[in-house]
Scaffold this motif. Structure first.
Motif, short mmCIF file in Angstrom:
data_model
loop_
_atom_site.label_atom_id
_atom_site.label_comp_id
_atom_site.label_asym_id
_atom_site.label_seq_id
_atom_site.Cartn_x
_atom_site.Cartn_y
_atom_site.Cartn_z
N GLN A 267 43.06 39.96 -6.49
CA GLN A 267 44.09 38.93 -6.64
C GLN A 267 44.98 39.24 -7.83
OE1 GLN A 267 42.08 35.17 -6.94
NE2 GLN A 267 42.20 34.78 -4.75
N LEU A 268 44.34 39.68 -8.94
CA LEU A 268 45.11 39.99 -10.14
C LEU A 268 46.05 41.16 -9.91
CD1 LEU A 268 45.63 39.40 -13.12
CD2 LEU A 268 43.72 40.92 -13.69
N SER A 271 48.91 39.98 -7.89
CA SER A 271 49.80 39.18 -8.71
C SER A 271 50.64 40.06 -9.63
CB SER A 271 48.98 38.18 -9.53
OG SER A 271 49.80 37.48 -10.44
N GLU A 275 54.59 40.51 -9.76
CA GLU A 275 55.30 40.28 -11.02
C GLU A 275 56.20 41.46 -11.35
OE1 GLU A 275 56.43 38.02 -14.19
OE2 GLU A 275 55.03 37.44 -12.62
N ASN A 428 40.54 31.12 -8.55
CA ASN A 428 41.98 31.32 -8.34
C ASN A 428 42.65 31.44 -9.71
OD1 ASN A 428 42.40 30.57 -5.22
ND2 ASN A 428 40.90 29.18 -6.12
N GLU A 430 45.29 32.42 -10.95
CA GLU A 430 46.70 32.10 -11.17
C GLU A 430 46.93 30.59 -11.26
OE1 GLU A 430 49.49 34.04 -8.68
OE2 GLU A 430 48.34 35.88 -8.53
N LYS A 482 56.36 29.33 -8.01
CA LYS A 482 55.92 29.84 -9.31
C LYS A 482 56.81 29.33 -10.44
CE LYS A 482 52.30 32.42 -8.55
NZ LYS A 482 51.03 32.20 -9.24
N HIS A 487 51.54 27.23 -7.60
CA HIS A 487 50.86 28.39 -7.01
C HIS A 487 50.95 28.25 -5.50
CE1 HIS A 487 48.15 31.67 -6.48
NE2 HIS A 487 47.19 30.93 -5.96
#
Length: 649
Positions: A267-268, A271, A275, A428, A430, A482, A487
């Motif tokens: 997930q990171l 993300s 980004e 989660n 985020e 965001k 989220h």
């Protein structure tokens, strides 16, 4: 009448006396000692004159004498011809030793019992070693039986369970009487049994001496656990396999933690990828806005200049060019939405009323083949978001849902309160712990494959045919949510439809009235005022300067903050307004404004940026409350904003 024994020959006596490792002596029929060799003297400690004539029970422990062991020994030897045993015996000094004893009956030619031959050997060391071995085995057995975190047991050469410890019972659920004798493949999953994993494990342990693996195993109740397994080969002195030692450990918690860590890391990474793409898209959109401002401005100039002299073809060409530039501006707006740098006007929203008003519009938009249902709820919290962008976002998702339901279906838009605790936040990363309102947009369409899900939010990614979409729809949704502090997640399976959940933070403040639009006017007398334009893009700087001159302002221009500061330091140089870009190489617009007001405290400042107010304030490039225009800026808007600031008291 007692019989006294006399040596048959001198040589026999010498032979017996020469043996010092064995006590060899004779007893009469009553058990009295009649002969005594050197070995007996060394072993038991008695000289011949101290022991001959005494009863042999003197060598026994008090416990054995009490139970009549010496008497039974004589009786057994007399009856059967021999008595043999091992046990503790006592030396003259009272010390004990472990003895191997043989007592043979002696008979004459007529078969009459005339005495006994007794041979004793000290085997204390051997017995001690045997006892040590037994104690070691007992300690090992107690150790194995005491271990409850590991299943430790033995298999016979064919793989059947031979022993079973408490840890095995705890982990696997079988009692010893339920599992001993059964094949160890009972612990494997049906899939592994089908693949022959148990057979391969024993084969590898037999060949290499050890088999190690991790995998799913089965308990008695059918539940699965993640196990670390070691199978060691056991051989005898000749090297023949006599069985296997098997150790199993339950690592389910560690496996779950590793899987959870991997999921969070994925997930990171996703993300971080979004980004990075967002920053790239935002930078491109910012620079493109500068170009579009020049294009649109010059098209406006061309339209005005050709209004009375050009024919319809030129007017049509200019109008088409202007529409193309405006479409390009809309495209950059979507890129800025994804990169969270669009201009937003957040206000408190009552979602029940918002969704109710949206349903009719969506039903008309999507057509009769799509059933639209909106679901609110009692006590639904407020959120703070840009109403127009939220409506656009939901319409965008609704159109995507319609495309996924070509034969019709159902679209459900639902809002609900959600409290995310620390556990949910850890799962989660985020989404910070707190209170949210979740807006779910769900359809009964074709759903997405895992591969599509992995790229769904990326800009320009689309599964539609070329020319059917820009691929910016979901990326715009992602950026808007965001930027609103929330989220967004997608849940989808092929053939099962798609649900997109948008988490918006609960709004705790008071509802604020919307501010009225500023009246558009341009005051007279503007020709005496001087504006210093600071922009590192030469084309854009020239365009803005020309527009301001056409508005009868006196214009000074600078390509950098350093040049602008030099201009402000000149005595007698009039400057009423500093119009500066925010993002510039070297000294940026924020620092330029700070230094400029140190030089001229009453100087008015207007900032321009290709990013949004939220972005430049959040990144520390600008302070709250400053005057800011977001590119591209129309000539009318530029004139209005400049006049408003110059007329401000």
């Amino acid at each position: 009448m007692k019989t006294t024994f006399v040596g048959d020959s001198r040589s026999l006596e010498l032979l017996i006396n020469a043996i010092v490792d064995y006590a060899i002596f004779m007893l009469d029929t009553d058990g009295l000692v009649r002969t005594w060799n050197k070995g007996a003297e060394r072993l038991k400690g008695y000289a011949p004159d101290e022991i001959i004539g005494k009863h042999f029970s003197i060598f026994y422990t008090p416990e054995d004498r009490e139970i009549g062991l010496p008497k039974r020994a004589l009786a057994t030897a007399a009856e059967t011809g021999r008595f043999a045993s091992e046990g503790w015996r006592v030396r003259k000094d009272g010390r004990r030793f472990w003895a191997l004893v043989v007592l043979d009956a002696i008979r004459d030619e007529e078969g009459r019992l005339i005495g006994f031959a007794k041979v004793t050997r000290d085997i204390t060391e051997r017995q001690q070693a045997h006892n040590d071995l037994l104690e070691s085995e007992r300690r090992y057995r107690r150790l194995v039986e005491a271990v409850v975190d590991y299943a430790i047991f033995q298999l016979d050469p064919s793989g059947h369970v031979a022993t079973w410890n408490a840890g095995a019972e705890r982990i696997k659920g079988y009692r010893p009487d339920e599992i001993i004798g059964r094949h160890f493949s009972a612990f494997y999953t049906p899939e592994d049994i089908k693949k022959g994993v148990p057979t391969k494990a024993l084969a590898e342990a037999s060949e290499k001496g050890r088999f190690e693996a991790e995998g799913w195993r089965m308990r008695k109740d059918g539940t699965r656990f993640w196990a670390s397994v070691v199978i060691d080969r056991i051989t005898d002195e000749s090297g023949a396999i006599i069985g296997f030692a098997k150790v199993t450990r339950d690592l389910t918690e560690r496996k779950q933690a590793q899987d959870e860590l991997q999921r969070v890391q994925e997930q990171l990474v996703a993300s971080q990828k979004l980004e990075a793409v967002g920053q790239l898209s935002g930078g491109i959109a910012h620079d493109f806005n500068n170009l579009l401002m020049i294009v649109l401005g010059n098209l406006e100039n061309a339209e005005r200049a050709s209004r009375n002299i050009a024919g319809p073809n030129l007017h049509r060409a200019l109008a088409n060019a202007k529409r193309g530039a405006q479409r390009a501006a809309a495209l950059t707006s979507r890129l800025l939405a994804f990169s969270r740098r669009q201009a937003l006007d957040p206000k408190p929203i009552h979602l029940n009323g918002f969704l109710s008003g949206l349903q009719e519009f969506l039903q008309r938009t999507l057509g009769e083949r799509i059933e639209v249902q909106t679901v609110g709820g009692a006590g639904l919290w407020q959120i703070e978001a840009d109403v127009n962008h939220l409506e656009s976002t939901i319409v965008n998702l609704a159109i995507n849902a319609r495309d996924a339901m070509p034969n019709g279906g159902k679209l459900t838009i639902e809002a609900a309160n959600v409290s995310a605790d620390e556990n949910y936040s850890r799962a989660n990363p985020e989404l910070a712990a707190g209170q949210y309102v979740v807006i779910s947009v769900s359809d009964t369409g074709s759903g997405m494959t895992p591969e599509v899900l992995d790229h769904a939010f990326e800009p320009f990614f689309t599964t539609k045919e070329p020319g059917q979409g820009t691929g910016l729809g979901l990326s715009q949704v992602y950026g808007f949510v965001k930027q609103s502090g929330g989220h967004v997640k997608i849940y989808s399976e092929v053939g099962e439809g798609t649900s997109i959940k948008m988490y918006f933070p609960r709004y705790f403040g008071d509802e604020r009235p919307a501010s009225d639009d500023v009246d558009e006017f341009i005051s007279e007398g503007a020709s005496v005022e001087t504006i210093l334009v600071v922009e590192d893009d030469a084309d854009l700087r020239a365009y803005v300067s020309d527009v301001l001159r056409d508005l009868n302002y006196r214009v000074l221009s600078a390509g950098s903050a350093q040049v602008a500061l030099t201009t402000l330091l000149q005595e007698g140089q009039q400057v009423d307004l500093l119009l500066t870009d925010v993002v510039m190489p070297g000294i940026n617009g924020r620092e330029l404004g700070r230094r400029a007001q140190q030089i001229r405290p009453h100087l008015r400042i207007l900032y321009m940026t290709g990013y949004s107010r939220n972005a430049v304030v959040h990144q520390g490039r600008l302070d709250e409350g400053v005057d800011l225009m977001e590119k591209p800026v129309t000539q009318a808007r530029l004139a209005l904003k400049v006049r408003e600031i110059l007329d401000r008291t």
